[in-house]
Scaffold this active site. Structure first.
Site, short mmCIF file in Angstrom:
data_model
loop_
_atom_site.label_atom_id
_atom_site.label_comp_id
_atom_site.label_asym_id
_atom_site.label_seq_id
_atom_site.Cartn_x
_atom_site.Cartn_y
_atom_site.Cartn_z
N TRP A 177 -0.22 10.99 23.40
CA TRP A 177 -1.40 10.42 22.58
C TRP A 177 -2.61 10.85 23.12
O TRP A 177 -3.05 11.19 24.59
CB TRP A 177 -1.49 8.99 22.85
CG TRP A 177 -2.70 8.22 22.19
CD1 TRP A 177 -3.19 8.09 21.01
CD2 TRP A 177 -3.85 7.92 23.04
NE1 TRP A 177 -4.41 7.53 20.97
CE2 TRP A 177 -4.76 7.27 22.13
CE3 TRP A 177 -4.12 7.56 24.42
CZ2 TRP A 177 -6.32 6.93 22.48
CZ3 TRP A 177 -5.44 7.09 24.77
CH2 TRP A 177 -6.56 6.80 23.98
N ASP A 344 -14.03 2.02 9.65
CA ASP A 344 -12.69 1.75 10.31
C ASP A 344 -11.92 0.62 10.38
O ASP A 344 -12.39 -0.42 9.75
CB ASP A 344 -12.57 2.70 11.47
CG ASP A 344 -11.54 3.54 11.94
OD1 ASP A 344 -10.88 2.93 12.55
OD2 ASP A 344 -11.68 4.56 11.73
N ARG A 424 1.13 -1.12 21.03
CA ARG A 424 -0.20 -1.52 20.57
C ARG A 424 -0.09 -2.80 19.79
O ARG A 424 -0.61 -3.09 18.74
CB ARG A 424 -0.58 -0.39 19.60
CG ARG A 424 -2.37 -0.40 19.54
CD ARG A 424 -2.95 0.53 18.52
NE ARG A 424 -4.19 0.77 18.76
CZ ARG A 424 -5.13 0.83 17.98
NH1 ARG A 424 -4.74 0.78 16.67
NH2 ARG A 424 -6.57 0.96 18.01
N LYS A 458 -8.16 6.34 5.04
CA LYS A 458 -7.71 6.67 6.29
C LYS A 458 -6.52 6.03 6.68
O LYS A 458 -6.47 4.70 6.83
CB LYS A 458 -8.44 6.64 7.44
CG LYS A 458 -8.28 6.87 8.75
CD LYS A 458 -9.16 6.69 9.95
CE LYS A 458 -8.93 7.15 11.24
NZ LYS A 458 -10.08 6.79 12.26
N TRP A 459 -5.11 6.62 6.19
CA TRP A 459 -4.17 6.06 6.49
C TRP A 459 -3.49 5.98 7.84
O TRP A 459 -2.81 7.14 8.28
CB TRP A 459 -2.96 6.40 5.26
CG TRP A 459 -1.53 5.93 5.33
CD1 TRP A 459 -0.69 5.80 6.19
CD2 TRP A 459 -1.27 5.13 4.25
NE1 TRP A 459 0.42 5.17 5.99
CE2 TRP A 459 0.01 4.97 4.56
CE3 TRP A 459 -1.55 4.98 2.88
CZ2 TRP A 459 0.87 4.43 3.49
CZ3 TRP A 459 -0.88 4.58 1.84
CH2 TRP A 459 0.61 3.86 2.13
N ASP A 460 -3.51 4.80 8.54
CA ASP A 460 -3.11 5.02 9.93
C ASP A 460 -1.73 4.64 10.13
O ASP A 460 -1.25 4.02 9.41
CB ASP A 460 -4.08 4.32 10.69
CG ASP A 460 -4.46 4.90 12.22
OD1 ASP A 460 -3.45 5.63 13.01
OD2 ASP A 460 -5.30 4.70 12.66
N ASN A 462 0.25 3.71 13.92
CA ASN A 462 0.09 3.62 15.24
C ASN A 462 1.22 3.40 16.33
O ASN A 462 0.93 3.10 17.49
CB ASN A 462 -1.10 2.72 15.74
CG ASN A 462 -2.47 3.62 15.32
OD1 ASN A 462 -2.70 4.46 15.90
ND2 ASN A 462 -3.63 2.84 14.74
N CYS A 508 -3.52 9.60 9.23
CA CYS A 508 -3.90 9.54 10.77
C CYS A 508 -2.77 9.01 11.51
O CYS A 508 -1.97 8.05 10.99
CB CYS A 508 -5.04 8.53 10.86
SG CYS A 508 -5.59 8.15 12.63
N ASP A 530 -6.81 11.29 18.93
CA ASP A 530 -8.27 10.32 19.19
C ASP A 530 -9.05 10.86 20.35
O ASP A 530 -10.05 10.38 20.69
CB ASP A 530 -7.48 9.26 19.81
CG ASP A 530 -7.02 8.14 18.34
OD1 ASP A 530 -7.48 8.73 17.18
OD2 ASP A 530 -6.38 7.28 18.74
C1 GLA Z 1 -5.79 4.76 15.80
C2 GLA Z 1 -6.82 6.04 15.22
C3 GLA Z 1 -8.21 5.68 15.34
C4 GLA Z 1 -8.75 4.47 14.73
C5 GLA Z 1 -7.78 3.48 15.51
C6 GLA Z 1 -8.15 2.21 14.76
O1 GLA Z 1 -5.86 4.89 17.03
O2 GLA Z 1 -6.31 7.24 15.48
O3 GLA Z 1 -9.14 7.02 14.79
O4 GLA Z 1 -8.74 4.49 13.50
O5 GLA Z 1 -6.52 3.72 15.24
O6 GLA Z 1 -7.54 1.00 15.54
#
Ligand code: GLA
Length: 721
Positions: A177, A344, A424, A458-460, A462, A508, A530
């Site tokens: 990361w 975001d 997370r 923005k489709w995240d 994590n 993302c 990030d």
């Molecule tokens: C991830 C993305 C970031 C942001 C955060 C929001 O880490 O990479 O750009 O959008 O989530 O929680």
């Protein structure tokens, strides 16, 4: 007569069907791959390299490199296929059936080679789709069970290619990361080397499924034989490079079958994802340019349309914002010349408001305490300023502190009888389950329909898979989770694309955890990291742009001192690095001085003036950050009419750096006017700016411009006159 027409129509639909001893030739404009059938009826790869004519393909000596290396016979190294047949037999012996060739259009041909086991009713089809102009081959395999009982697949590769060279050098990209894309090259010794992911979801977090394999000598930028490849699959992958005791290399790629054996039911076919690859005898640069051209045309959603520049509020506000703060950012984004404002994380959750990353994921209702007028208010604010509006979603995930989890604790990936493993503070929704697929589709659909005017998502994503259990899959098919998850995700993305063809979607994944050509047919662009520190980004983007084009490389000017590295960098350097990809910004504008705002406005204008070249041009890497303090790269439009060149200095050079930029890809016979853009307080290009030079001169003599300061940069444009 009618019969002849029918025969002709059938031939045009299905192309040629061949059998017998003629070589099977897979061709692109500059390469060819040749198979022959040996006396034991095995299909063997006999050549892969620069294009040969048909007659020469016929005289190629037969090599005994099976198209699919199988376990259980006399082959003792890494197999491409390891199947246990319905009667318990652990061997597979594949013999030639037939070949079918279809001309799909004026650039694509598909060749299917049908194989069957010499005893069992078990079939294998190896398919090749060629993209002739781009010199890219897509190869995948389908395994079909015609036996009465279940066949268990322990290895089920997409591709299996053989090479014979004195030495092999493998380049791969790995990291973590905010620290993605470290490039490493190694000499392959005898034995097995594997590049793999076992993460299932966000599979690229630690390593990427793209590589260079250089033959004879280490991979160079503009010369030498090199194979570049990448697996089009968003899940766990395994790229095996197996050198035997005669120094032959077998490259076997596909879904990672580790802990992933697959029960192939009677009558079922398992289709594997494609390995995309090319062979170049002019180094890595050619490989990258071929992939970029291919990607814009075929690999990325909307890859041939210009992409929008955007202002994102993440690093500017994190979870702390209200209408007033966001309106301020929207106004600044519009004033500076951005096309879109992206809201975001942190806008949702009522019972469990999303004020940090520990709550609210899964509850996609606007948090009225934060945004009392809903998302519609922000859309209108954007419309007033004539920019578009986008939104962050993380549809595949849930926090245990959420209403969704309260209602559906069995919708997550975890093992029964084990503690939840939170990363997370969140869990992955079990997309193997069709009810979960519907939920994920519906929440995106609802967000889009409730607030008309959302142009961008923005489709995240994590976290990756741990505790890999599904409450949906039957107990004997728990090992299918890795594949079923990808199938579920693909199903959702296909439904969304059918309903929302115009919305721009960014992949993302906590940075660059989901960058692959299995995802990109549904996504317009991706977030690379990030870590927005430009010095780190020089390396990270250097890596990702080996196989993925600038048009989908979201690259932002971020906060200073940088939130990840703490480094302070000039605004010009931050802009110039970001401008080598698809430009955006992640800044709290009210912390910027008027001077910085004026500079940014001009920088965005300058980016827009060369955006066509960056987003659609061919990339030439001039000076590598791995080899010198100065880094340089350029983009040239295919018709050679325009180019843009970037030069960066990583560290202070007290004696001055005088490295020459030998430009590439220009028309030697044309005259180009050189114009410096995004100028800083002083110029290093006084002897060059505004003058005209021939392409020949710029490539042979080069541009010699001194640099000395840490984090110094310059950019210039060339226009044919
Ligand atoms: C991830 C993305 C970031 C942001 C955060 C929001 O880490 O990479 O750009 O959008 O989530 O929680």
């Amino acid at each position: 007569m009618i019969k002849i027409f029918i025969l002709l129509a059938v031939f045009m639909m299905f192309g040629s069907v061949s059998a017998g001893n003629a070589p099977i030739v897979i061709r692109t404009k500059n390469t060819c791959l040749v198979y022959k059938v040996n006396d034991q009826q095995q299909v063997c790869q006999s050549y892969f390299g620069n294009s040969l004519n048909d007659k020469d393909c016929e005289v190629i000596p037969l090599a005994n490199d099976a198209i699919v290396l199988t376990f259980g016979g006399n082959y003792v190294f890494q197999p491409a296929l390891r199947a246990v047949h319905s009667d318990g037999n652990t061997s597979t012996d594949l013999i030639f059936g037939r070949t079918e060739t279809k001309r799909l259009n004026d650039n694509q041909t598909q060749t299917d080679i049908y194989l069957k086991d010499s005893y069992f009713a078990f079939q294998v089809k190896v398919s090749f789709k060629t993209y002739e102009k781009e010199d890219i081959i897509a190869q995948w395999t389908e395994y079909s069970n015609g036996e009465k009982g279940t066949v268990t697949l322990y290895d089920y590769a997409s591709s299996c290619l053989s090479f014979d060279s004195p030495k092999y050098y493998l380049t791969d990209y790995h990291g973590n990361w905010a620290d993605e894309m470290h490039q490493t090259e190694r000499l392959l010794n005898r034995g097995l080397t594997t590049i793999e992911s076992r993460l299932g979801v966000r599979a690229n977090e630690y390593g990427h499924s793209f590589f260079y394999l250089a033959l004879d000598k280490p991979a160079a930028e503009e010369n030498g034989k090199v194979i570049g490849g990448t697996l089009a699959w968003p899940g766990s992958f395994a790229l095996h490079f197996s050198v035997d005791n005669w120094d032959k290399l077998r490259m076997i790629t596909g879904i990672n079958s580790y802990a992933g054996h697959y029960l192939l039911e009677s009558g079922e076919t398992l289709a594997t994802p494609a390995l995309l690859y090319t062979f170049s005898d002019s180094g890595k640069g050619t490989v990258s340019r071929r992939f970029h051209r291919w990607a814009r045309q075929y690999g990325v959603y909307n890859g041939s349309k210009p992409h929008l520049s955007l202002m994102n509020n993440w690093e500017a506000t994190y979870f702390k914002f209200d209408n007033q703060i966001l309106s301020g950012i929207i106004n600044a984004a519009a004033d500076m010349g951005f096309d879109l404002f992206l809201l975001d994380d942190g806008w949702f959750g009522s019972k469990y408001p999303r004020n940090n990353d520990a709550a609210g994921l899964g509850d996609w209702e606007v948090n009225r305490a934060k945004l009392p007028d809903g998302l519609g208010y922000l859309v209108k604010e954007c419309q007033k300023r004539r920019i578009k509006f986008g939104i962050w979603l993380e549809p595949e995930m849930v926090n245990p502190h959420s209403e969704l989890y309260e209602k559906h604790p069995d919708w997550i990936i975890t093992q029964a009888h084990r503690d939840l493993d939170l990363s997370r503070n969140q869990l992955i929704l079990d997309l193997c389950n069709p009810a979960v697929q519907d939920y994920v589709f519906n929440i995106v659909d609802k967000t889009m329909t409730e607030t008309p005017g959302i142009s961008y998502i923005k489709w995240d994503c994590n976290r990756f898979v741990t505790n890999s259990g599904s409450f949906y899959l039957p107990k004997e098919k728990q090992s299918h989770l890795w594949i079923e998850y990808v199938r579920g995700l693909t199903n959702v993305l296909q439904r969304l694309r059918a309903k929302y063809p115009e919305v721009v979607i960014m992949a993302c994944s906590g940075g660059g955890g989901r960058i692959d050509y299995g995802s990109l047919p549904y996504f317009d662009e991706f977030w690379v990291s990030d870590n927005g520190d430009p010095l780190s980004r020089i390396y990270i983007q250097w890596g990702v742009n080996q196989f993925f084009p600038a048009i989908c490389t979201a690259s932002h000017v971020s906060v200073c001192p940088n939130h990840t590295t703490g480094r302070t960098m000039p605004l010009k350097f931050r802009f110039d690095v970001a401008a080598t990809g698809k430009l955006g910004m992640d800044l709290q504008v009210n912390q910027m001085t008027d001077e910085e705002k004026t500079f940014s406005k001009q920088a965005i204008k300058d980016y827009n003036s060369v955006k066509e070249v960056v987003q659609f041009g061919d990339l030439y890497r001039l000076l590598s950050p791995y080899e010198s303090n100065r880094v340089a790269l350029m983009y040239v439009l295919e018709d050679e009419s325009r180019a843009v060149v970037y030069s960066f200095l990583q560290e202070k050079d007290i004696h001055g750096n005088t490295q020459i930029l030998y430009l590439k890809g220009l028309d030697p016979n044309a005259q180009y006017k050189l114009t410096e853009i995004n100028k800083g307080s002083h110029s290093r290009l006084n002897d060059w700016d505004g003058k005209t030079f021939s392409g020949d001169f710029l490539m042979k003599h080069g541009v010699s411009a001194y640099m000395s300061d840490e984090y110094e940069s310059f950019v210039f444009e060339l226009r044919k006159i």
